[in-house]
Design a protein around this motif. Structure first.
Motif, PDB file in Angstrom:
ATOM      1  N   ASP A  88       2.171  15.840  11.526  1.00 20.95           N
ATOM      2  CA  ASP A  88       3.188  16.893  11.478  1.00 20.95           C
ATOM      3  C   ASP A  88       4.594  16.302  11.525  1.00 20.95           C
ATOM      4  N   ASP A  89       4.769  15.210  12.259  1.00 21.83           N
ATOM      5  CA  ASP A  89       6.089  14.576  12.335  1.00 21.83           C
ATOM      6  C   ASP A  89       6.520  14.043  10.969  1.00 21.83           C
ATOM      7  N   VAL A  90       5.603  13.412  10.276  1.00 25.19           N
ATOM      8  CA  VAL A  90       5.900  12.876   8.945  1.00 25.19           C
ATOM      9  C   VAL A  90       6.218  14.025   7.987  1.00 25.19           C
ATOM     10  N   LEU A  91       5.425  15.081   8.060  1.00 27.56           N
ATOM     11  CA  LEU A  91       5.643  16.235   7.183  1.00 27.56           C
ATOM     12  C   LEU A  91       6.989  16.905   7.463  1.00 27.56           C
ATOM     13  N   THR A  92       7.386  16.957   8.721  1.00 29.01           N
ATOM     14  CA  THR A  92       8.668  17.557   9.083  1.00 29.01           C
ATOM     15  C   THR A  92       9.824  16.761   8.478  1.00 29.01           C
ATOM     16  N   VAL A  93       9.725  15.451   8.530  1.00 32.93           N
ATOM     17  CA  VAL A  93      10.762  14.603   7.945  1.00 32.93           C
ATOM     18  C   VAL A  93      10.780  14.768   6.427  1.00 32.93           C
ATOM     19  N   GLU A  94       9.605  14.744   5.811  1.00 33.50           N
ATOM     20  CA  GLU A  94       9.537  14.924   4.359  1.00 33.50           C
ATOM     21  C   GLU A  94      10.093  16.282   3.948  1.00 33.50           C
ATOM     22  N   LEU A  95       9.792  17.298   4.729  1.00 37.13           N
ATOM     23  CA  LEU A  95      10.281  18.645   4.437  1.00 37.13           C
ATOM     24  C   LEU A  95      11.807  18.665   4.393  1.00 37.13           C
ATOM     25  N   GLU A  96      12.430  18.028   5.365  1.00 35.96           N
ATOM     26  CA  GLU A  96      13.899  17.984   5.407  1.00 35.96           C
ATOM     27  C   GLU A  96      14.455  17.212   4.217  1.00 35.96           C
ATOM     28  N   VAL A  97      13.816  16.118   3.862  1.00 41.11           N
ATOM     29  CA  VAL A  97      14.258  15.320   2.711  1.00 41.11           C
ATOM     30  C   VAL A  97      14.141  16.136   1.426  1.00 41.11           C
ATOM     31  N   PHE A  98      13.007  16.812   1.250  1.00 43.22           N
ATOM     32  CA  PHE A  98      12.804  17.621   0.042  1.00 43.22           C
ATOM     33  C   PHE A  98      13.781  18.796  -0.019  1.00 43.22           C
ATOM     34  N   ARG A  99      14.057  19.406   1.121  1.00 44.87           N
ATOM     35  CA  ARG A  99      15.035  20.515   1.137  1.00 44.87           C
ATOM     36  C   ARG A  99      16.420  20.028   0.740  1.00 44.87           C
ATOM     37  N   ARG A 100      16.807  18.865   1.250  1.00 45.30           N
ATOM     38  CA  ARG A 100      18.115  18.301   0.916  1.00 45.30           C
ATOM     39  C   ARG A 100      18.185  17.966  -0.574  1.00 45.30           C
ATOM     40  N   GLU A 101      17.128  17.371  -1.091  1.00 44.54           N
ATOM     41  CA  GLU A 101      17.076  17.024  -2.510  1.00 44.54           C
ATOM     42  C   GLU A 101      17.129  18.285  -3.378  1.00 44.54           C
ATOM     43  N   HIS A 102      16.453  19.344  -2.931  1.00 43.47           N
ATOM     44  CA  HIS A 102      16.457  20.622  -3.648  1.00 43.47           C
ATOM     45  C   HIS A 102      17.876  21.202  -3.705  1.00 43.47           C
ATOM     46  N   MET A 131       0.840  -1.181   0.000  1.00 44.41           N
ATOM     47  CA  MET A 131       0.000   0.000   0.000  1.00 44.41           C
ATOM     48  C   MET A 131       0.886   1.246   0.000  1.00 44.41           C
ATOM     49  N   ASN A 132       0.542   2.203  -0.802  1.00 45.16           N
ATOM     50  CA  ASN A 132       1.333   3.428  -0.905  1.00 45.16           C
ATOM     51  C   ASN A 132       0.990   4.382   0.230  1.00 45.16           C
ATOM     52  N   ALA A 133       1.966   5.190   0.596  1.00 42.34           N
ATOM     53  CA  ALA A 133       1.752   6.210   1.623  1.00 42.34           C
ATOM     54  C   ALA A 133       0.831   7.284   1.055  1.00 42.34           C
ATOM     55  N   PRO A 134       0.001   7.886   1.879  1.00 40.40           N
ATOM     56  CA  PRO A 134      -0.907   8.921   1.379  1.00 40.40           C
ATOM     57  C   PRO A 134      -0.142  10.140   0.884  1.00 40.40           C
ATOM     58  N   THR A 135      -0.598  10.689  -0.226  1.00 39.46           N
ATOM     59  CA  THR A 135       0.060  11.865  -0.779  1.00 39.46           C
ATOM     60  C   THR A 135      -0.651  13.148  -0.367  1.00 39.46           C
ATOM     61  N   ASP A 136      -1.864  13.022   0.128  1.00 38.37           N
ATOM     62  CA  ASP A 136      -2.617  14.174   0.583  1.00 38.37           C
ATOM     63  C   ASP A 136      -2.012  14.682   1.896  1.00 38.37           C
ATOM     64  N   LEU A 137      -1.669  15.957   1.936  1.00 38.29           N
ATOM     65  CA  LEU A 137      -1.039  16.519   3.132  1.00 38.29           C
ATOM     66  C   LEU A 137      -1.933  16.427   4.358  1.00 38.29           C
ATOM     67  N   SER A 138      -3.232  16.493   4.174  1.00 42.49           N
ATOM     68  CA  SER A 138      -4.130  16.464   5.322  1.00 42.49           C
ATOM     69  C   SER A 138      -4.151  15.102   6.003  1.00 42.49           C
ATOM     70  N   MET A 139      -3.673  14.074   5.322  1.00 38.65           N
ATOM     71  CA  MET A 139      -3.675  12.724   5.878  1.00 38.65           C
ATOM     72  C   MET A 139      -2.380  12.405   6.630  1.00 38.65           C
TER      73      MET A 139
END
Length: 74
Positions: A12-26, A1-9
Motif C-alpha cells: 500500500d505504501d508503494v501504491l500511495t507513492v505511485e498514485l501521487e506521482v501519477f496524479r502529478r503527471e496527469h 530486475m524490473n519492479a512488479p507491475t501487478d498491483l497485487s504484488m
C-alpha cells in the motif's frame, strides 16, 4: 530486475507513492494540453497523443485507488 507491475504484488505504501506521482503527471499533462491549445501552435497528432497518455494515467490512477480504497458495501 524490473519492479512488479501487478498491483497485487505491491504494498500500500508503494501504491500511495505511485498514485501521487501519477496524479502529478496527469495534472502536468492537463496543463501542457491546455497551453498548447491556447497558443494554437500544436498539431492535432501531438494533442491526440498527449490526451491518450492522460487517459492511460487516469486508468492507472483509478486502478490504484480501487486497490487502496475498496468499495465495501456495509
Amino acid at each position: 530486475m524490473n519492479a512488479p507491475t501487478d498491483l497485487s504484488m505491491k504494498t500500500d505504501d508503494v501504491l500511495t507513492v505511485e498514485l501521487e506521482v501519477f496524479r502529478r503527471e496527469h495534472r502536468d499533462l492537463d496543463d501542457a494540453i491546455r497551453a498548447l491549445q491556447k497558443t494554437g501552435t500544436a498539431d492535432q497528432l501531438t494533442l491526440q497523443r498527449l490526451k491518450k497518455k492522460k487517459l492511460r494515467l487516469k486508468d492507472k490512477i483509478s486502478q490504484i485507488e480501487d486497490r487502496l480504497l475498496p468499495d465495501i458495501i456495509a
